[in-house]
Structures are given as C-alpha cells and as structure tokens.
Design a protein around this motif. Structure first.
Motif: not given
Length: 108
Positions: A43-49
């Motif tokens: 849910y944080l901004k950015g791409a989850s790895f």
C-alpha cells in the motif's frame, strides 16, 4: 514524505521486506504480523518487490554470490495473499487516492 521533494515527480521507489543482506522477515514475524507488513509494503507508494522465497516464507538467507535455490516445500505459502495485494494495488481507485494525497500536499 521527504522523498517527494527529493525525487522527480515520476519516480518509482522499490518497496521490499527482504533482500540478500539481512535476515528474512519470516524469521521474526509470523501470522497477522507478517501479513500486515506485506499489506503495508503493497500500500505504500512505489513498486512492491517480492524477493525469491518470500511467497513461501522461506527463512533461509540467500547468498548473492552462489546458486541458492528456494525451498518450495514450506507449509506457509502466502503467494495467493501476495497476488491479492498486487491485484488490489493495480485497481484504479488506489491510483486516484495516491494521486490525490501526493498532489495536494505542500512539502516546501
């Protein structure tokens, strides 16, 4: 949120829980605590790895310099949960919420 003023407006930050440099989260978090961390990651901004083995809660710390296969025989397969989080993040409503939140803030 200080990152918003440091990077270009179209940056994509990579979000992850595990990597090859530190002990895996599955070694010290489990159950709902682990699921909450994964939800936050998505849910944080950015791409989850998702690092190799995260989807089965593999506690083994992989080596960066050697062939190190994932043990897929763990009974803690959370891959469906991770897929669900990824699908939710892709939904347009979340994009509009993120856009609203970050465009309306004055960081200077």
């Amino acid at each position: 949120l200080n990152q918003e003023s440091r990077y270009k407006t179209d940056y994509v930050k990579i979000r992850y829980l595990d990597n090859h440099d530190r002990e895996r989260v599955a070694n010290f978090k489990s159950g709902s605590n682990l699921m909450n961390l994964w939800a936050l990651n998505f849910y944080l901004k950015g791409a989850s790895f998702v690092y190799a083995g995260d989807e089965v809660c593999d506690p083994h710390l992989p080596s960066l310099f050697e062939i190190d296969e994932v043990n897929w025989d763990f009974n803690k397969d959370i891959s469906n949960f991770i897929k669900t989080l990824a699908n939710i993040k892709k939904k347009e409503i979340l994009d509009s919420i993120f856009d609203y939140y970050y465009e309306k803030k004055d960081y200077f």
